[in-house]
Scaffold this motif. Structure first.
Motif, short mmCIF file in Angstrom:
data_model
loop_
_atom_site.label_atom_id
_atom_site.label_comp_id
_atom_site.label_asym_id
_atom_site.label_seq_id
_atom_site.Cartn_x
_atom_site.Cartn_y
_atom_site.Cartn_z
N ARG A 131 86.78 66.46 39.22
CA ARG A 131 85.93 66.54 38.04
C ARG A 131 86.73 67.27 36.96
O ARG A 131 87.38 68.26 37.23
CB ARG A 131 84.65 67.30 38.37
CG ARG A 131 83.74 67.49 37.21
CD ARG A 131 82.49 68.28 37.63
NE ARG A 131 81.56 68.28 36.54
CZ ARG A 131 80.68 67.32 36.30
NH1 ARG A 131 80.59 66.31 37.12
NH2 ARG A 131 79.88 67.38 35.26
N VAL A 132 86.65 66.82 35.73
CA VAL A 132 87.39 67.41 34.63
C VAL A 132 86.62 68.58 34.04
O VAL A 132 85.42 68.46 33.74
CB VAL A 132 87.71 66.35 33.55
CG1 VAL A 132 88.39 66.99 32.35
CG2 VAL A 132 88.60 65.26 34.14
N TYR A 133 87.30 69.72 33.87
CA TYR A 133 86.72 70.89 33.22
C TYR A 133 86.20 70.49 31.85
O TYR A 133 86.88 69.81 31.09
CB TYR A 133 87.78 71.99 33.09
CG TYR A 133 87.39 73.12 32.18
CD1 TYR A 133 86.55 74.13 32.63
CD2 TYR A 133 87.84 73.17 30.87
CE1 TYR A 133 86.18 75.17 31.80
CE2 TYR A 133 87.48 74.20 30.02
CZ TYR A 133 86.64 75.20 30.49
OH TYR A 133 86.27 76.22 29.66
N GLY A 134 84.99 70.90 31.55
CA GLY A 134 84.40 70.59 30.25
C GLY A 134 83.61 69.29 30.21
O GLY A 134 82.95 69.00 29.22
N ALA A 135 83.69 68.50 31.29
CA ALA A 135 82.93 67.25 31.31
C ALA A 135 81.44 67.57 31.33
O ALA A 135 81.00 68.53 31.96
CB ALA A 135 83.30 66.41 32.53
N ASP A 136 80.67 66.79 30.65
CA ASP A 136 79.22 66.94 30.62
C ASP A 136 78.65 66.80 32.02
O ASP A 136 79.07 65.92 32.77
CB ASP A 136 78.65 65.85 29.70
CG ASP A 136 77.48 66.32 28.88
OD1 ASP A 136 76.65 65.47 28.58
OD2 ASP A 136 77.40 67.51 28.55
N HIS A 137 77.71 67.65 32.38
CA HIS A 137 77.10 67.56 33.71
C HIS A 137 76.36 66.24 33.91
O HIS A 137 76.17 65.80 35.03
CB HIS A 137 76.16 68.74 33.96
CG HIS A 137 76.90 70.03 34.15
ND1 HIS A 137 77.72 70.27 35.22
CD2 HIS A 137 76.96 71.13 33.38
CE1 HIS A 137 78.24 71.47 35.12
NE2 HIS A 137 77.79 72.02 34.01
N ASP A 138 75.93 65.62 32.83
CA ASP A 138 75.22 64.35 32.90
C ASP A 138 76.16 63.14 32.84
O ASP A 138 75.70 62.01 32.92
CB ASP A 138 74.20 64.23 31.76
CG ASP A 138 73.12 65.29 31.87
OD1 ASP A 138 72.86 65.77 32.98
OD2 ASP A 138 72.54 65.65 30.82
N ASP A 139 77.44 63.40 32.67
CA ASP A 139 78.42 62.31 32.56
C ASP A 139 78.46 61.54 33.89
O ASP A 139 78.73 62.13 34.93
CB ASP A 139 79.80 62.87 32.23
CG ASP A 139 80.84 61.82 31.93
OD1 ASP A 139 80.66 60.65 32.33
OD2 ASP A 139 81.86 62.17 31.31
N PRO A 140 78.20 60.24 33.87
CA PRO A 140 78.24 59.47 35.11
C PRO A 140 79.65 59.33 35.68
O PRO A 140 79.83 59.00 36.84
CB PRO A 140 77.66 58.12 34.72
CG PRO A 140 77.85 58.03 33.25
CD PRO A 140 77.82 59.44 32.73
#
Length: 89
Positions: free
Chosen positions: A9-18
């Protein structure tokens, strides 16, 4: 890029990002230990000096809570992995 790294998982990615994983054509460093353990940091476009210095990354889950930063820097001998160096306010 190594298959295990591509699953992260990429740091800063939205928690809702599919699809919070890495994107083709980008450059990442794996964060090891500390509050951001296992996340990938996108360092695309960073200079060699910036990469050598590492980064203080804002996080709400470090020792200093909201507003604090987790400090990460390159691992000697394996610069693709950045080790946790502690938390700062």
């Amino acid at each position: 890029m190594d298959e295990q790294l591509m699953r992260g998982r990429v740091y800063g990615a939205d928690h809702d990002d599919p699809d919070p994983g890495p994107r083709p054509g980008r450059v990442y460093r794996e964060l090891v230990a500390g509050p951001l353990d296992g996340l990938l940091l996108d360092v695309t476009g960073w200079t060699e000096d910036e990469l050598a210095r590492g980064a203080g990354l804002p996080t709400e889950i470090g020792a200093h809570g909201p507003g604090g930063r987790a400090r990460y820097g390159p691992r000697p001998g394996d610069p693709r992995r950045w080790d946790w160096q502690g938390d700062t306010p």
